[in-house]
Enzyme design. Structure first.
Site, PDB file in Angstrom:
ATOM      1  CB  SER A 108      29.214  86.884  56.943  1.00  0.00           C
ATOM      2  OG  SER A 108      28.566  87.722  56.017  1.00  0.00           O
ATOM      3  CB  SER A 123      25.524  87.410  55.235  1.00  0.00           C
ATOM      4  OG  SER A 123      26.428  86.347  55.154  1.00  0.00           O
ATOM      5  CE  LYS A 176      28.962  91.342  56.567  1.00  0.00           C
ATOM      6  NZ  LYS A 176      28.049  90.464  55.784  1.00  0.00           N
TER       7      LYS A 176
HETATM    8  N1  GLN Z   1      26.846  81.821  54.767  1.00  0.00           N
HETATM    9  C1  GLN Z   1      26.869  82.014  53.343  1.00  0.00           C
HETATM   10  C2  GLN Z   1      28.282  81.834  52.837  1.00  0.00           C
HETATM   11  O1  GLN Z   1      29.087  81.457  53.594  1.00  0.00           O
HETATM   12  C3  GLN Z   1      26.314  83.355  52.995  1.00  0.00           C
HETATM   13  C4  GLN Z   1      27.259  84.450  53.215  1.00  0.00           C
HETATM   14  C5  GLN Z   1      26.717  85.792  52.865  1.00  0.00           C
HETATM   15  O2  GLN Z   1      25.511  85.958  52.652  1.00  0.00           O
HETATM   16  N2  GLN Z   1      27.611  86.750  52.751  1.00  0.00           N
HETATM   17  O3  GLN Z   1      28.575  82.046  51.719  1.00  0.00           O
END
Ligand code: GLN
Length: 498
Positions: free
Chosen positions: A160, A184, A85
């Protein structure tokens, strides 16, 4: 080997064992070339990768093949292609966090997690797309365009870590690293039909992971099976002098095969998504697993975790508060992009940030700054932190009565690109089943457990007490045997010969 005409489709342990066997013709170089070819063939339709790293991958593969030829052990991930990532540092390779503000930034050092995977023999084939600074649930918040779900390219892969999930689901790389602050790793794993594990806070070093919300962030494995995820976790975990929050924890190696008989499975009423719009078919799949487990001799324990209902508001105070502080460093002075048009230092900061950050990142910074501002910090941040502490205790108490808690990973399968993009609250609610694990610091893994009526993957989430990743993965493997749901190859033409 029968059933695996393409070596990239082998289980990771088999793939690496064959590379390590000097008498077997399979080499790390062949695996890397196959992975690069698949990326070239498939990624134009998916956009999982922000860049590929063919020179690095080939050099790493050559080092592995040389070690084998010279009788040295290249490690348990010998020759296995790995996607990373793009909020995790690989020296010499641009690190963007899918943000314009990091334009031109090339990190000088390794993230500990990536370095450990490479030391175990993995070969890095590229950096994957994400929501900008890992803020989002669909990978649409990337400054470089959305990633598409390999099961249906009109839909999101989740986020994400959507690029990592799509890369593994489409067979472009067997392993990927993701990061999970509120879901994410698990949410995109669920939407792409793969396995994704968020480790206990402190199991994997955050050194070299770009900070979003430091008290919640963890790096973790994404793979096609629990066994493959375990192999990557074993390589990357462990204490690290460069991250003072890492702690020594129990082993993640496969435990004795006890099966599902006698397992105490917790079902929290608050995780039931039957009444969430569109959630009924998902809950049907989860209820089917409950019946199957009970038939197999597991005991169901009905639980109530009322504080879970506060977890979205608590998370959306704590995470933006930490983000507003962590992202203060992107001001045009040290990292990445700088505005061309500033006469004063104040203008330099303001214009760089205005030009460089996307809309969602700006929203988080504003929410976080407000929640921490004097006069409001007690009402928001401090109350949220008190609720977080109570949630942690509630999970500890729940795990006195059960070995594992099961739930869906997401209320619904993959949604259409654009469907929630203009509605931040709807997007935040994608995390309703995942953020509590980050707030409590406990591990949770998403595994494929069925398909929706439209043929989209449905994920099942296993939650365990701190340090229980090994046990969670044992249960995940046994559940995959019991349900028959394994890696669900998308119908998309993947270039597979099998
Ligand atoms: N979707 C969540 C957010 O927008 C989690 C994101 C993540 O785990 N990096 O914060």
């Amino acid at each position: 080997m029968k059933g695996f005409d393409n070596p990239l489709d082998l289980p990771v342990a088999t793939m690496a064992a064959r590379v390590r066997d000097a008498d077997d013709p399979l080499t790390a170089s062949e695996l890397v070339e196959t992975s690069l070819l698949r990326i070239e063939a498939l990624d134009p339709a998916i956009h999982a990768f922000l860049c590929t790293t063919p020179d690095l991958a080939r050099a790493q593969a050559e080092a592995v093949d040389t070690a084998v030829a010279e009788g040295r052990d290249p490690g348990p991930l010998a020759g296995v292609p790995l996607a990373v990532k793009d909020n995790i540092a690989v020296p010499g390779v641009p690190l963007t966090c899918a943000s314009k503000i990091l334009g031109g930034y090339v990190p000088p050092t390794w993230a500990t997690s990536v370095k450990r995977a490479v030391d175990a023999g993995a070969c890095i084939v590229g950096k994957t797309n994400l929501d900008e600074f890992a803020m989002g649930s669909s990978t649409e918040n990337s400054a470089f365009g959305a990633t598409r779900n390999p099961f249906d390219t009109s839909r999101v892969p989740g986020g994400s870590s959507g690029g990592s999930a799509a890369a593994v689901a489409a067979g472009m790389a067997p392993l990927a690293l993701g990061s999970d602050t509120g879901g994410s790793i698990r949410q995109p794993a669920a939407l792409c039909g793969i396995v994704g594990l968020k480790p206990t806070y402190g199991r994997v070093s955050r050194n070299g992971l770009v900070a979003f919300a430091s008290s919640l962030d963890q790096v973790g494995p994404m793979a096609r099976s629990a066994a493959d995820a375990r192999a990557l976790l074993e390589a990357i975990e462990g204490t690290d002098a460069a991250d003072a929050t890492t702690r020594r924890m129990s082993e993640v190696a496969r435990g004795p095969q006890t099966g599902l008989d006698g397992l105490r499975v917790g079902w929290a009423r608050e995780f039931d998504v039957r009444d969430v719009p569109g959630g009924a078919p998902t809950q049907d799949v989860v209820d089917g697993v409950r019946t199957l487990l009970e038939d197999g001799g597991a005991t169901s324990v009905d639980l109530s975790l009322p504080l879970v209902e506060a977890s979205i508001p608590v998370y959306y105070i704590v995470a933006p508060a930490e983000a507003s502080s962590n992202l203060a460093r992107y001001d045009g002075v040290r990292y990445g992009q700088r505005t061309a048009d500033a006469e004063t230092l104040q203008q330099l900061y303001a214009r760089t940030r205005d030009e460089g950050f996307g809309e969602e990142v700006k929203r988080r910074i504003l929410i976080g700054t407000f929640a921490l501002s004097s006069g409001y910090a007690d009402a928001y941040y401090k109350r949220a932190m008190a609720a977080r502490g109570a949630l942690r205790v509630a999970f500890q108490e729940a795990f006195e009565t059960c070995d594992v808690i099961l739930s869906a990973t997401t209320p619904t399968p993959a949604f259409a690109i654009g469907e929630k993009a203009g509605d931040p609250l709807a997007m935040y609610l994608c995390d309703v089943l995942t953020v509590a694990a980050n707030l409590a610091g406990i591990p949770a893994v998403s595994i494929p457990c069925g398909r929706s009526a439209e043929g989209l993957p449905v994920g099942l989430q296993l939650w365990g007490p701190a340090g229980s990743e090994g046990r969670l993965l044992d249960i995940a493997e046994d559940l995959a045997d019991a349900t028959g749901h394994r890696y669900l190859a998308p119908s998309l033409e993947t270039g597979r010969t099998a």
